[in-house]
Write a protein that holds these residues in place. Structure first.
Motif, PDB file in Angstrom:
ATOM      1  N   ASN A 236       0.817  -1.217   0.000  1.00 32.95           N
ATOM      2  CA  ASN A 236       0.000   0.000   0.000  1.00 32.95           C
ATOM      3  C   ASN A 236       0.847   1.262   0.000  1.00 32.95           C
ATOM      4  N   ALA A 237       1.947   1.223   0.736  1.00 34.93           N
ATOM      5  CA  ALA A 237       2.795   2.419   0.848  1.00 34.93           C
ATOM      6  C   ALA A 237       3.417   2.773  -0.504  1.00 34.93           C
ATOM      7  N   ASN A 246      -0.910  10.016   0.851  1.00 33.67           N
ATOM      8  CA  ASN A 246      -0.389   9.387   2.054  1.00 33.67           C
ATOM      9  C   ASN A 246      -0.787   7.916   2.118  1.00 33.67           C
ATOM     10  N   ARG A 247       0.046   7.130   2.771  1.00 35.60           N
ATOM     11  CA  ARG A 247      -0.261   5.708   2.955  1.00 35.60           C
ATOM     12  C   ARG A 247      -1.544   5.528   3.751  1.00 35.60           C
ATOM     13  N   SER A 248      -1.773   6.413   4.728  1.00 36.48           N
ATOM     14  CA  SER A 248      -2.977   6.303   5.550  1.00 36.48           C
ATOM     15  C   SER A 248      -4.246   6.498   4.723  1.00 36.48           C
ATOM     16  N   THR A 249      -4.144   7.303   3.667  1.00 36.66           N
ATOM     17  CA  THR A 249      -5.308   7.517   2.801  1.00 36.66           C
ATOM     18  C   THR A 249      -5.673   6.241   2.066  1.00 36.66           C
ATOM     19  N   HIS A 251      -4.871   3.232   2.976  1.00 38.48           N
ATOM     20  CA  HIS A 251      -5.336   2.292   4.015  1.00 38.48           C
ATOM     21  C   HIS A 251      -6.802   2.564   4.359  1.00 38.48           C
ATOM     22  N   TYR A 252      -7.184   3.821   4.412  1.00 36.10           N
ATOM     23  CA  TYR A 252      -8.573   4.196   4.715  1.00 36.10           C
ATOM     24  C   TYR A 252      -9.531   3.664   3.645  1.00 36.10           C
ATOM     25  N   LYS A 255      -9.253  -0.536   3.965  1.00 35.11           N
ATOM     26  CA  LYS A 255      -9.523  -1.225   5.225  1.00 35.11           C
ATOM     27  C   LYS A 255     -10.634  -0.611   6.067  1.00 35.11           C
ATOM     28  N   GLU A 256     -10.938   0.662   5.865  1.00 34.15           N
ATOM     29  CA  GLU A 256     -11.846   1.328   6.785  1.00 34.15           C
ATOM     30  C   GLU A 256     -13.114   1.854   6.134  1.00 34.15           C
TER      31      GLU A 256
END
Length: 430
Positions: A236-237, A246-249, A251-252, A255-256
Motif C-alpha cells: 500500500n505504501a 499518504n499511505r494512511s489515505t 489504508h482508509y 480497510k476502513e
C-alpha cells in the motif's frame, strides 16, 4: 387493443446530451422545464413540491441545493421530475450513478460556469443552449471539445453566479443583463493536463447511461486491490507514493470503508493507464505500470509535492552538537536545538536521549528562574505605581497600571491579576 397514453402532470421535456460527455445537468433541465410552462423557477419548485407532497422549509436557493450531485436533493428531484414528466432515468442528469464509488467532498464547483463556445455552437447548429453536467464538477476547468477555459463572468455586464438568486433562468443567457453568453471572443491556451482531466470526466458521464447496474464500493475496492497487487506487489505504501497520496489515505480506502474523491480517482487513473469509467467500475485488469512519468502528477495537480526520501542521521554528530550547546550555557529548548540541527525533536530523544533530557531540564530551570525575576521586577513597578495612584486619590485598576508601567514589564508576567492582588495586600490598599 386500445393504446394506453400516459398523461404527465408536467411537460414531457426530453433531456439533452444523454449518453454523451455533454450530458445536460438536472439544474438545466429544471430551468428549461420552467420556461416550457412559462413560469419562474421558484413557481415550478412550488408546483413540484405540492404535487409530490414534499416539505421544503424556507426560501429555495440553487446554491444551497445541489440537484446535480449525488446527495438526497439530487435523488429526490430526479425521481420527482421523472414521475411528473413521465421521462424516465432523469438521475442520468446527476452524479447519482457514482455515489457508491466517489466521495462527495470537493465534488461540485463553487460557482456556476460555462463554455462560451459551446453556447455559440448550440445556437449555430439550431440546438437549444443548455448547461452541461461536467461544468458543475470542480475538477473540470476547461471544455475538452473547444479547448477553452470555462468562465463564470458575463462578457457584457461582468456579473457572476447570477443564476443562484434569479427567478427566471434561460440557459445560455445572462440572468442579469440578458446578454447571450456565447458572444465571448477571447482565446487563452489551456494545458494538456486540464484537457486530460476534462476528457476523463466526460468519458465517465458518457458511460453512466450505459451502466448495466450501479457501481458498488465492493467491486471498486476489489479492482483497487488488484491494482496494488499487480503494480506494487500488494504494498500500500508504494502504491500511495505512486499516486502522490499518504499511505494512511490508501489504508482508509482499503480497510476502513472510505472511498476516494474525484481528484484521487484522477490521480489513480493517471498513474495506472486506466480510464476513469474502468477504474470506477472495477475493471482494472488492463492496468499498465506508470504509462506517464510520475512528474506528471505535478502538472495534473499543482499542489502535489513529491515526498522527500528519508535522510540518514549521524547519531554521534548529533550528540556532540548537543553537548556543545549544553557546555556553552546557551538558553535553548529541545525544540530550538532540533530546529538548528534540522531534525525532529522526537529524533533527539530517540538518538541522544541523555543530552536531550539534560537540555530540557536546564531549559525548564532557566525558564522558572527567568519567570521569578520578571515577577519580582514587575512587583516593584506595580508597587511604585500603586503608591502614586493612591496618592492621587484614584482607584487602583489595571487600566491605571498600564498607563504607568512599560508594556514589556507587564507582558513578561503571567497571571498579572494575582500579582496585583499580592502587592495590594502587601501595601494594605485593598
Amino acid at each position: 387493443m386500445p393504446i394506453r397514453v400516459l398523461r404527465s402532470a408536467l411537460n414531457p421535456l426530453l433531456p439533452l446530451g444523454v449518453g454523451e460527455r455533454d450530458t445536460e445537468s438536472l439544474h438545466s433541465y429544471f430551468f428549461r422545464l420552467a420556461l416550457s410552462h412559462c413560469i419562474s423557477a421558484p413557481e415550478l419548485k412550488r408546483t413540484v413540491t405540492e404535487k409530490m407532497k414534499w416539505r421544503i422549509p424556507g426560501k429555495y436557493r440553487w446554491d444551497e441545493c445541489n440537484l446535480n450531485g449525488m446527495g438526497s436533493a439530487a435523488e429526490r428531484w430526479s425521481q420527482g421530475l421523472s414521475e411528473l414528466t413521465c421521462i424516465a432515468h432523469l438521475d442520468m442528469l446527476t452524479l447519482l450513478p457514482w455515489r457508491n464509488v466517489i466521495a462527495q467532498k470537493s465534488l461540485s464547483s463553487t460557482s456556476s460556469r460555462w463554455c462560451s463556445v459551446c453556447f455559440a455552437q448550440d445556437r449555430a447548429d439550431g440546438r437549444t443552449p443548455y448547461l452541461r453536467l461536467a461544468w458543475d464538477i470542480g475538477e473540470v476547468a476547461v471544455c475538452p471539445i473547444h479547448e477553452t477555459w470555462l468562465t463564470n463572468v458575463c462578457p457584457n455586464c461582468g456579473r457572476s453566479n447570477t443564476r443562484n438568486s434569479t427567478s427566471y433562468v434561460v440557459p445560455g443567457w445572462c440572468c442579469f443583463c440578458g446578454e447571450f453568453l456565447g458572444n465571448w471572443a477571447g482565446a487563452v491556451s489551456v494545458s494538456a493536463a486540464e484537457i486530460w482531466k476534462a476528457c476523463q470526466i466526460g468519458a465517465m458521464l458518457a458511460a453512466q447511461s450505459r451502466l448495466s447496474s450501479t457501481p458498488t464500493r465492493d467491486t471498486f475496492i476489489k479492482g483497487l486491490f488488484n491494482l496494488v497487487i499487480c503494480l506494487d506487489d500488494g504494498k500500500n505504501a508504494v502504491f500511495a507514493r505512486r499516486i502522490g497520496l499518504n499511505r494512511s489515505t490508501v489504508h482508509y480506502w482499503l480497510k476502513e470503508g472510505g472511498i476516494p474523491t474525484i481528484a484521487a480517482h484522477l490521480r489513480i487513473a493517471s498513474q495506472t493507464g486506466l480510464s476513469l469509467p474502468s477504474l470506477l467500475t472495477g475493471k482494472t485488469a488492463a492496468a499498465q505500470s506508470a504509462p506517464i512519468p510520475p512528474t506528471q502528477l505535478t502538472t495534473l495537480f499543482p499542489g502535489h509535492r513529491k515526498r522527500v526520501s528519508p535522510r540518514s542521521l549521524d547519531v554521534g554528530q548529533i550528540n556532540d552538537q548537543l553537548e556543545a550547546f549544553i557546555l556553552s550555557g546557551a538558553s535553548l529548548s529541545v525544540g530550538e536545538a532540533a530546529r538548528r540541527l534540522n531534525v525532529h525533536p522526537r529524533q533527539l530523544y530517540e538518538f541522544a536521549n541523555r543530552n536531550a533530557r539534560i537540555m530540557g531540564q536546564t531549559w525548564k530551570r532557566q525558564q522558572r528562574s527567568r519567570g521569578e525575576e520578571n515577577r519580582k521586577r514587575a512587583a516593584g513597578f506595580i508597587e511604585a505605581a500603586l503608591l502614586e495612584i493612591v496618592a492621587e486619590g484614584k482607584g487602583a485598576s489595571l487600566r491605571e497600571l498600564r498607563r504607568r508601567i512599560p508594556k514589556d514589564v507587564l507582558g513578561s508576567v503571567r497571571d498579572i491579576f494575582t500579582l496585583l492582588e499580592e502587592v495590594k495586600v502587601k501595601l494594605g490598599t485593598r
